[in-house]
Design a protein around this motif. Structure first.
Motif, PDB file in Angstrom:
ATOM      1  N   THR A   1     -69.336  60.527  -2.096  1.00  0.00           N
ATOM      2  CA  THR A   1     -69.702  61.935  -2.010  1.00  0.00           C
ATOM      3  C   THR A   1     -68.647  62.700  -1.226  1.00  0.00           C
ATOM      4  N   GLY A   2     -68.172  62.115  -0.133  1.00  0.00           N
ATOM      5  CA  GLY A   2     -67.142  62.776   0.657  1.00  0.00           C
ATOM      6  C   GLY A   2     -65.876  63.030  -0.140  1.00  0.00           C
ATOM      7  N   THR A   3     -65.508  62.074  -0.980  1.00  0.00           N
ATOM      8  CA  THR A   3     -64.319  62.246  -1.812  1.00  0.00           C
ATOM      9  C   THR A   3     -64.507  63.402  -2.780  1.00  0.00           C
ATOM     10  N   ILE A   4     -65.680  63.475  -3.395  1.00  0.00           N
ATOM     11  CA  ILE A   4     -65.953  64.560  -4.339  1.00  0.00           C
ATOM     12  C   ILE A   4     -65.933  65.903  -3.613  1.00  0.00           C
ATOM     13  N   VAL A   5     -66.595  65.968  -2.445  1.00  0.00           N
ATOM     14  CA  VAL A   5     -66.640  67.211  -1.674  1.00  0.00           C
ATOM     15  C   VAL A   5     -65.234  67.644  -1.277  1.00  0.00           C
ATOM     16  N   THR A   6     -64.418  66.701  -0.843  1.00  0.00           N
ATOM     17  CA  THR A   6     -63.049  67.017  -0.466  1.00  0.00           C
ATOM     18  C   THR A   6     -62.287  67.597  -1.647  1.00  0.00           C
TER      19      THR A   6
ATOM     20  N   THR B   1     -57.350  60.510  -5.750  1.00  0.00           N
ATOM     21  CA  THR B   1     -58.220  61.616  -6.136  1.00  0.00           C
ATOM     22  C   THR B   1     -58.966  61.263  -7.404  1.00  0.00           C
ATOM     23  N   ILE B   2     -59.910  62.112  -7.747  1.00  0.00           N
ATOM     24  CA  ILE B   2     -60.661  61.909  -8.986  1.00  0.00           C
ATOM     25  C   ILE B   2     -59.710  61.915 -10.177  1.00  0.00           C
ATOM     26  N   ALA B   3     -58.760  62.844 -10.162  1.00  0.00           N
ATOM     27  CA  ALA B   3     -57.816  62.928 -11.279  1.00  0.00           C
ATOM     28  C   ALA B   3     -57.047  61.618 -11.447  1.00  0.00           C
ATOM     29  N   ALA B   4     -56.669  61.019 -10.315  1.00  0.00           N
ATOM     30  CA  ALA B   4     -55.944  59.758 -10.385  1.00  0.00           C
ATOM     31  C   ALA B   4     -56.827  58.637 -10.922  1.00  0.00           C
ATOM     32  N   THR B   5     -58.115  58.701 -10.543  1.00  0.00           N
ATOM     33  CA  THR B   5     -59.049  57.697 -11.053  1.00  0.00           C
ATOM     34  C   THR B   5     -59.203  57.806 -12.567  1.00  0.00           C
ATOM     35  N   VAL B   6     -59.302  59.055 -13.036  1.00  0.00           N
ATOM     36  CA  VAL B   6     -59.455  59.286 -14.477  1.00  0.00           C
ATOM     37  C   VAL B   6     -58.236  58.785 -15.229  1.00  0.00           C
ATOM     38  N   ALA B   7     -57.068  58.980 -14.654  1.00  0.00           N
ATOM     39  CA  ALA B   7     -55.822  58.592 -15.328  1.00  0.00           C
ATOM     40  C   ALA B   7     -55.769  57.098 -15.578  1.00  0.00           C
TER      41      ALA B   7
END
Length: 467
Positions: free
Chosen positions: A84-89, A459-465
């Motif tokens: 959750t903290g990662t998403i909030v950040t 980041t989320i973007a990096a995870t998606v990649a």
């Protein structure tokens, strides 16, 4: 593996999965080149390539219906609070998803960080009534300042019953209008010592799971007895008020006398005659129990203030910093209040709809996919969803984690009988209210999310990649 003869067909776990997948049968539509890119993050998919593909097929229905907008599914980071903290950040720093699904105490994290948009003015402008969803759920996702999220799905709790054991004991089946006093009397008659594998073992009248280690899952009892665990501002505990005390004085003696099992009873093993069963467990019950013994669902009993039961508070929230707020709100409405997405989830994963008007369709879908669920009392899940008496978990405004830990510890002492109900509940009230009166947000919680979870990690973007 449970295999049952149902008519001319054989019903197995594998067949159950095949039936659900066949019922979904999504077809990815061909869409025009979009102009606006939106992202959303559902939590319930295991993020394999196949899982992402299935979810994206559902999201493509929105893209097809809203030319000029493309909705893309993102995987969420795993691991509870840090996730959750990662998403909030990411939301704070401008790289977060437009819409995110999460659950439980995480809502406080988003609201403390001002990461979610207030939906109240948007709901009014769209003329979208809160009666679209079950009252207990939307209430849990709101504060006195506004509605901060909308339900993902609806999974109220009912009571599963081993009717064959009642037959053996010569006891009547519950009348669906049963009261909490009648329930307690029946559970008491069922409880006792039985032989399992040649060894004596306790059989509970009912398995009330989650009571001692997660008090909030049973806080609905306060509502049933005319009380509440906190006030509307979520800054004052009300455990010392008459309704809460009446609930505690009913349930704890049943726990102490081993009439109710805190988590150890199991109706499949015959060590409990009744068991609380969440809506999310219906497919599992169909697979594990099938027709191997005589069982049925019953509604929550009537408490002094009417029926009350626990429900989930998994939520959809909207990024307050979305670059496309109008389009994001359109997508959130489609996810939480429309039919297409919820019907897709009903068919693809048997996820119960949050929209109450879809419950009859969902029950029909369950029976079509899993025939052993026919005539098992599924209507009582629907009754709780439509009746709005499923109360979802709520959290204190400033000290949600600290308060929960404190409450759990003190109620554990009540369960161990080192504190009486009045003394334990009084200490809960005093100590939680002292935390809340300070008005200090927990260290490392949402207001400090950017510091607690710096962006130098993936980041989320990096995870998606990487998918």
């Amino acid at each position: 593996m449970v295999t049952e003869r149902v008519g001319a067909a054989r019903w197995t776990r594998r067949g159950f999965a095949r039936g659900a997948a066949a019922a979904a049968a999504p077809v990815t539509p061909t869409v025009a080149a979009p102009v606006v890119e939106l992202t959303f993050m559902p939590w319930w998919i295991y993020w394999t390539t196949a899982g992402k593909t299935i979810v994206q097929e559902g999201a493509d229905q929105f893209t097809a219906a809203n030319r000029g907008i493309r909705l893309t599914a993102l995987p969420g980071p795993q691991g509870g609070g840090a996730s959750t903290g990662t998403i909030v950040t990411d939301i704070i720093t401008g790289s977060g998803p437009d819409i995110v699904a999460d659950c439980c105490g995480a809502l406080v994290t988003y609201t403390q960080a001002n990461a979610f948009a207030n939906l109240t003015p948007l709901l009014k402008e769209a003329n979208l009534p809160l009666s679209t969803w079950s009252k207990g759920q939307v209430d849990a996702l709101a504060t006195t300042e506004g509605q901060w999220a909308l339900p993902v799905y609806n999974g109220p709790v009912v009571f599963a019953c081993r009717e064959d054991i009642l037959d053996q004991l010569g006891l009547p089946y519950p009348d669906p209008s049963w009261t909490y006093k009648e329930a307690a009397a029946l559970w008491t008659q069922c409880a006792g010592t039985i032989q399992v594998g040649g060894k004596p073992q306790q059989r509970y009248g009912c398995n009330f799971w989650w009571y001692t280690n997660s008090w909030y899952a049973q806080a609905y009892l306060f509502d049933g007895f005319g009380g509440a665990e906190m006030d509307a501002t979520r800054t004052h505990a009300l455990f010392d008020q008459p309704g809460a005390l009446a609930a505690g004085n009913w349930v704890y003696p049943l726990l102490w006398d081993k009439v109710l099992g805190p988590s150890t009873g199991d109706i499949a093993a015959g060590t409990a005659v009744f068991e609380t069963a969440g809506g999310w467990s219906i497919p599992e019950n169909a697979i594990k129990w099938g027709n191997t013994f005589k069982w049925h669902y019953y509604p929550a009993p009537m408490y002094p203030n009417g029926r009350a039961t626990f429900s989930n508070n998994d939520f959809w929230g909207m990024n307050a910093n979305s670059k496309h707020p109008d389009e994001a709100w359109l997508a959130l409405q489609w996810l939480a209040a429309g039919d297409a997405w919820q019907q897709f989830c009903m068919k693809a994963s048997l996820l119960a709809p949050s929209k109450v008007s879809l419950w009859s369709e969902f029950v029909a879908q369950l029976v079509a996919v899993a025939p052993p669920l026919a005539n098992r009392g599924l209507e009582w899940y629907q009754d709780a969803a439509l009746g709005g008496y499923g109360y979802a978990q709520q959290f204190f405004k400033y000290s949600p984690t600290q308060a929960d830990n404190l409450i759990g510890g003190l109620l554990g002492k009540v369960f161990d009988q080192t504190l009486t109900v009045p003394n334990g509940f009084a200490q809960v009230t005093q100590q939680v209210n002292a935390l809340e009166a300070a008005g200090v947000v927990e260290a490392g919680a949402a207001a400090n999310a950017a510091k607690a979870f710096p962006t130098n990690g993936p980041t989320i973007a990096a995870t998606v990649a990487g998918i």
